[in-house]
Design a protein around this motif. Structure first.
Motif, PDB file in Angstrom:
ATOM      1  N   ALA A 183      15.814  96.767  69.268  1.00 54.97           N
ATOM      2  CA  ALA A 183      17.090  97.204  69.830  1.00 54.97           C
ATOM      3  C   ALA A 183      18.152  96.120  69.647  1.00 54.97           C
ATOM      4  N   PHE A 217      21.899 100.928  74.554  1.00 50.33           N
ATOM      5  CA  PHE A 217      20.546 100.421  74.354  1.00 50.33           C
ATOM      6  C   PHE A 217      19.619 100.617  75.536  1.00 50.33           C
ATOM      7  N   PHE A 267      18.624 111.011  73.414  1.00 53.09           N
ATOM      8  CA  PHE A 267      18.145 109.924  72.569  1.00 53.09           C
ATOM      9  C   PHE A 267      19.078 109.736  71.368  1.00 53.09           C
ATOM     10  N   SER A 287      23.038 102.833  82.314  1.00 50.66           N
ATOM     11  CA  SER A 287      23.612 103.260  81.048  1.00 50.66           C
ATOM     12  C   SER A 287      25.053 102.777  81.011  1.00 50.66           C
ATOM     13  N   ARG A 294      25.086 103.272  70.771  1.00 55.86           N
ATOM     14  CA  ARG A 294      24.488 101.961  71.038  1.00 55.86           C
ATOM     15  C   ARG A 294      24.242 101.737  72.529  1.00 55.86           C
ATOM     16  N   SER A 342      22.523 108.464  72.387  1.00 56.37           N
ATOM     17  CA  SER A 342      22.461 107.085  72.865  1.00 56.37           C
ATOM     18  C   SER A 342      22.358 106.101  71.706  1.00 56.37           C
ATOM     19  N   ILE A 343      21.620 106.484  70.677  1.00 59.00           N
ATOM     20  CA  ILE A 343      21.530 105.602  69.515  1.00 59.00           C
ATOM     21  C   ILE A 343      22.899 105.476  68.851  1.00 59.00           C
ATOM     22  N   VAL A 379      12.158 105.047  74.424  1.00 58.72           N
ATOM     23  CA  VAL A 379      11.061 104.673  73.520  1.00 58.72           C
ATOM     24  C   VAL A 379       9.860 104.188  74.325  1.00 58.72           C
ATOM     25  N   VAL A 415      18.134 103.939  75.150  1.00 63.19           N
ATOM     26  CA  VAL A 415      17.226 104.027  74.001  1.00 63.19           C
ATOM     27  C   VAL A 415      15.897 103.335  74.301  1.00 63.19           C
ATOM     28  N   THR A 416      15.954 102.103  74.752  1.00 64.60           N
ATOM     29  CA  THR A 416      14.710 101.365  75.014  1.00 64.60           C
ATOM     30  C   THR A 416      13.879 102.065  76.083  1.00 64.60           C
TER      31      THR A 416
END
Lengths: 308, 340, 322
Positions: C27, C287, C278, C82, C285, C281-282, C294, C290-291
């Motif tokens: 990330a 993160f 997802f 977020s 950015r 969010s990518i 995942v 995203v993290t």
């Protein structure tokens, strides 16, 4: 000095248990066996499935790691050698496998199958290599023109001979034959067995012949070792074992061979019952408290039996 | 019922479809099995002995198999029965024992349930009665702890024990005939002896007819009353076991005997039958099928249309080539360069 | 059994730890961040505020400090904030999770409802016209990418025929909790679920069909026939159970992968779920989101393997875990 000498060979596999998968016990596939082979003889290793005979053969070949013990081949310990020395000796020991249908790579030509050991150990020009392969194919009674054919084009007996040709190319001194004819029909079996005797004379080979078939062992072997649960119960010449078996397990094995004469049917059945009751009654005489056999003791120059 | 044979096979021909053609794996086989009789069918792989067994059971895939001739069993021709009618015969009147006990049992079913299934199919027994009978059967086939084995899965048993369960399945409904296809081939020699003794025992109790299919002449010598030798889809010789072992006549039978290592032939050379067993597609369809493998015997010794003839009471041999048959002097082993 | 599960969970800890490091580093290695982009779009943002904001959020701290902060939050069940949505990641995900699980479950059930009968028919009656149709269907679904198929379905049944809504998970005009509300949910679900299911049947059908063809010629099936068991019972009692074993092994993964969501389905159908979250969010950015996602799907995969083992041991007596 013996040609091949196996001393106190052990092959153990760990059994893991408990929460952290610790080693709690061992499967003793081969449990402290010793025997020796003289040059030019055929030594039979007999026993029922799971007795450790195949493991023994593979350990000598270096295909399975020994837990402890010595395998002295021409007075050098194969188990203590580094990789390069071991590979040099590996040339002298070759193996013939049981199933001629699965032990040959179906996508390779006969030429490539037979030449494979040559390619690993010797640098030959393609022409020399082809000549050598054809020489050995002819030796095993196959058409030298067949080098570009694939295994599926041959019958079972022919395939087994391809396997033997492959084992011969490096001029080995010792051949470990693990159930070499078990997958074959009787008439084909006869062919391969005869042939193995022929090349033994011609190339002065020593055989370690592993089999569960006592008829074949008797036919092929000079000396025989009987294995039971990873240990030897009896060892002797073919005559010692078949005419004068001493250990109850050996007796049981031999009485179980079907008699080819139907006239003996009743006697055979009776003999079997007698030996089975002896097996039950005198169990303590032949097996210790843990159910293991005793150490081998000589009862004649050639004959050893596991007795207390 | 006394003089009537239990099973009477007449001119059976079993052909399999390969591509667009049918090839006979069993060709013109006639054979009878009587009550309380063990008939062994001996031969090497590809001789048609297993195909014969499966034909009697009607277990060949119908869409690829053609069956001709008659298989008379208890007054009816099995080949003319519908699938439903045949299902009433299978497992009830004819039981079957298979070669490999490791694969012959369903891995997801307990042994007890697998034995009970035959009874479920063929009887109206209550589940308690079935259970009782199953445990009885397990005891009968020599399983030391039947209550426990009833609940066990096949993988929890040794090969010999599994073969006993397979036998229990075969005899669950007291069949009149049992077909045993290489019942001991996959077993160790001591287990083989036990299974042979068990089969003999069961037969003595129940007077069942047994068809024993095997390649092992030793097993034949210990078990059979009568023996049929098969080569390339045909029966080449039939005789009672004592006659056949004392006085084998057909060249194939004699060759077979000479090729097994026996205690009397230590270190001698074994006899090798020259040439190779022809594949199903290349079977010779006329003349003596063994001709190509005894080339030193002249053409005039063979019959053009070899038939199975009675050469002495109850001893049948196919083709006349046996009369002047001798083994070739220069037994050079199989030097044929051909590829099958 | 309990011991086995406990041990497997213990083993998961280092696995998750390594996964967390990998995710974090990946990330951080991605170019850009959630705030810099706003320089151009947000009039209130200038270089100075950006710098202060970044400082406040700890974005200048060394990686290991940032990682430690993140993992500490993680252990407390706090997945962070977020930056884009200005809400805790946990509540952001929780809001979308239900939709995703709903869609995933619908896809899974529909897919098995279609695949198992077709696989059984193809395997039992091999080489019949029905089998040939099934194999043809399989080639077709195998060759069709999900995003094209989903678009096609959306176009035909959503836009041209107008049978189903073309976006969202529920009609915003209906009142929450009423009957109409649930019907609307269902109505929004059908089209994406069906598209997802049809495309995902391929593997199951193929597997089951081959498994049945292999099992058909096994010796124990011969034993069953030799007992006089009728053809249909041979199939139901002996062949199908054995053939379904590998399918059962996949079930564990399938169930757990429900929460991962489908990026394609949710994006194409504008279905507010994890997959869509997802993807956006990518792009933005974001993160922390995203993290977190995942990490969750990593955890789900590990639980999936455990679940598969447990299911397999339940249906296959040869596999025993202790």
């Amino acid at each position: 000095m013996a040609f091949l000498k196996v001393n106190n060979l052990k092959v153990y596999y760990p059994i893991r248990g408990g929460f952290f998968r610790r080693v709690v016990a061992h499967v003793k596939a081969v449990d402290d066996i010793s025997f020796e082979l003289n040059q030019g003889e055929t030594y039979g290793l007999v026993g029922e499935s799971g007795c450790g005979k195949t493991t023994t053969g593979r350990t000598i070949m270096g295909l399975i790691k020994a837990t402890s013990g010595e395998v002295l081949f021409e007075n050098q310990d194969l188990l203590k050698m580094n990789r390069r020395d071991f590979n040099q000796h590996r040339k002298d020991i070759q193996m013939i496998f049981q199933d001629p249908y699965s032990s040959l790579n179906p996508r390779k030509r006969v030429l490539d199958i037979v030449a494979e050991p040559l390619r690993n150990f010797e640098r030959l020009s393609p022409a020399e290599e082809k000549k050598k392969v054809q020489f050995y194919l002819e030796k095993v009674g196959l058409n030298p023109e067949a080098i570009y054919n694939y295994p599926h084009e041959f019958s079972g007996g022919q395939r087994q001979r391809i396997g033997i040709a492959r084992a011969l190319t490096l001029k080995p001194k010792l051949i470990i034959a693990d159930e070499p004819v078990s997958a074959l029909d009787v008439s084909v079996q006869a062919q391969v067995l005869n042939f193995m005797q022929d090349i033994q004379k011609e190339f002065n080979l020593t055989y370690l012949f592993i089999s569960h078939d006592l008829g074949i062992i008797q036919h092929m072997c000079d000396r025989i070792g009987i294995m039971y649960r990873g240990q030897f119960v009896e060892e002797g010449t073919s005559r010692d074992i078949y005419t004068n078996p001493q250990h109850i397990y050996t007796k049981r094995l031999i009485s179980a061979i079907p008699d080819i004469n139907p006239e003996n049917r009743e006697n055979q059945m009776k003999l079997r019952q007698e030996i089975n009751s002896e097996y039950k009654n005198s169990y303590d005489k032949y097996f210790n408290a843990e159910g293991k056999v005793y150490n081998l003791k000589p009862i004649s120059d050639t004959h050893l039996v596991a007795l207390p | 019922m006394s003089n009537q044979p239990l099973l009477q096979i007449q001119n059976l021909r079993t052909s399999f479809r390969i591509g667009d053609d049918y090839f006979a794996a069993v060709d013109d086989v006639s054979l009878t099995v009587n009550e309380n009789e063990v008939v062994a069918i001996v031969g090497e792989s590809g001789c048609g002995k297993s195909a014969l067994a499966m034909s009697i059971m009607g277990l060949h895939p119908q869409e690829r198999t053609k069956l001709e001739g008659k298989i008379n069993f208890k007054g009816k021709n099995l080949l003319s029965l519908s699938t439903n009618e045949m299902n009433k015969v299978r497992g009830k009147e004819i039981g079957m024992i298979f070669q490999d006990p490791l694969t012959a049992l369903n891995p997801l079913m307990t042994c007890g349930k697998q034995i009970e299934e035959s009874m479920t199919v063929h009887t109206n027994m209550s589940s308690e009665a079935k259970r009782k009978r199953t445990i009885e059967l397990l005891k009968k086939v020599g399983i030391p702890n039947p209550e426990r084995t009833y609940k066990q899965y096949p993988h929890e048993l040794s090969g010999g024990m599994r073969q006993r369960v397979v036998i229990a399945i075969a005899v669950a409904c007291d069949p009149l005939l049992v077909i045993a296809d290489e019942p001991t081939t996959a077993l160790d020699v001591t287990i083989q002896a036990q299974i042979m003794d068990l089969l003999k025992d069961l037969q003595n109790q129940t007077k069942t007819g047994i068809i024993l299919i095997t390649h092992d002449l030793g097993v034949v010598a210990e078990m059979a009353d009568r023996v049929a030798v098969m080569y390339a889809g045909e029966i080449v010789e039939i005789a009672d076991v004592h006659t056949l072992f004392k006085n084998p006549l057909h060249p194939y039978t004699r060759s077979l005997f000479n090729s097994i290592p026996s205690s009397t032939s230590t270190k001698d050379r074994l006899h090798v039958i020259q040439g190779i067993v022809p594949s199903l597609k290349n079977l010779p369809r006329s003349g003596c099928r063994f001709k190509d493998r005894i080339k030193w015997i002249g053409d005039k010794e063979h019959e053009v249309n070899p038939l199975l003839r009675e050469v002495s009471p109850n001893h049948y041999v196919r083709c006349t080539c046996y009369k002047n048959f001798h083994f070739s002097d220069e037994d050079v082993g199989d030097m044929n360069y051909g590829i099958s | 059994m309990l011991k086995f599960i406990l041990r497997r969970i213990l083993v998961m800890i280092p696995q998750l730890f390594i996964l967390s490091i990998l995710i974090f580093l990946l990330a951080k290695a991605m170019p850009g961040d959630a705030l810099t982009g706003q320089l151009a779009s947000n009039p209130k943002m200038d270089a100075q505020t950006l710098h202060e904001l970044k400082q406040k959020l700890g974005m200048y701290d060394p990686y290991y400090v940032q990682y430690a902060r993140w993992i500490k939050g993680l252990l407390h069940g706090n997945l962070g904030m977020s930056i884009i949505h200005q809400t805790p990641v946990t509540s952001l995900i929780a809001g979308k999770m239900w939709n995703t699980v709903l869609l995933g479950a619908a896809v899974l059930i529909l897919s098995y409802l279609i695949a198992i009968p077709l696989g059984i028919i193809g395997g039992r009656w091999t080489d019949t016209w029905a089998d040939k149709m099934i194999v043809g269907y399989n080639y077709l679904t195998y060759a069709t990418p999900l995003f094209i198929f989903a678009l096609l379905m959306l176009f035909i049944f959503g836009f041209v025929l107008g049978w189903f809504p073309t976006s969202g998970s529920v009609d915003i005009r209906v009142e929450n909790g009423t009957f109409a509300y649930y019907m609307s949910k269902l109505n929004h679900l059908i089209l994406p679920a069906l598209s997802g299911a049809i495309v995902s049947t391929t593997v199951t059908i193929q597997y089951l069909r081959n498994e049945i063809i292999d099992t058909k010629i096994k010796d124990f099936v011969k034993t069953a026939r030799a007992k006089g068991v009728s053809e249909s019972k041979v199939y139901t009692r002996h062949i199908f159970r054995n053939s379904l074993l590998p399918i059962a092994a996949f079930l564990g993964y399938d169930i757990v992968s429900l929460i991962g969501g489908s990026v394609f389905l949710e994006s194409i159908y504008g279905y507010p779920g994890i997959g869509q979250l997802f993807l956006t969010s990518i792009m933005q950015r974001d993160f922390s989101v995203v993290t977190a996602l995942v990490m969750i799907s990593g955890l789900a995969t590990l639980i999936g393997t455990l679940l598969s083992d447990i299911i397999l041991s339940a249906v296959d007596p040869r596999i025993r875990i202790e």
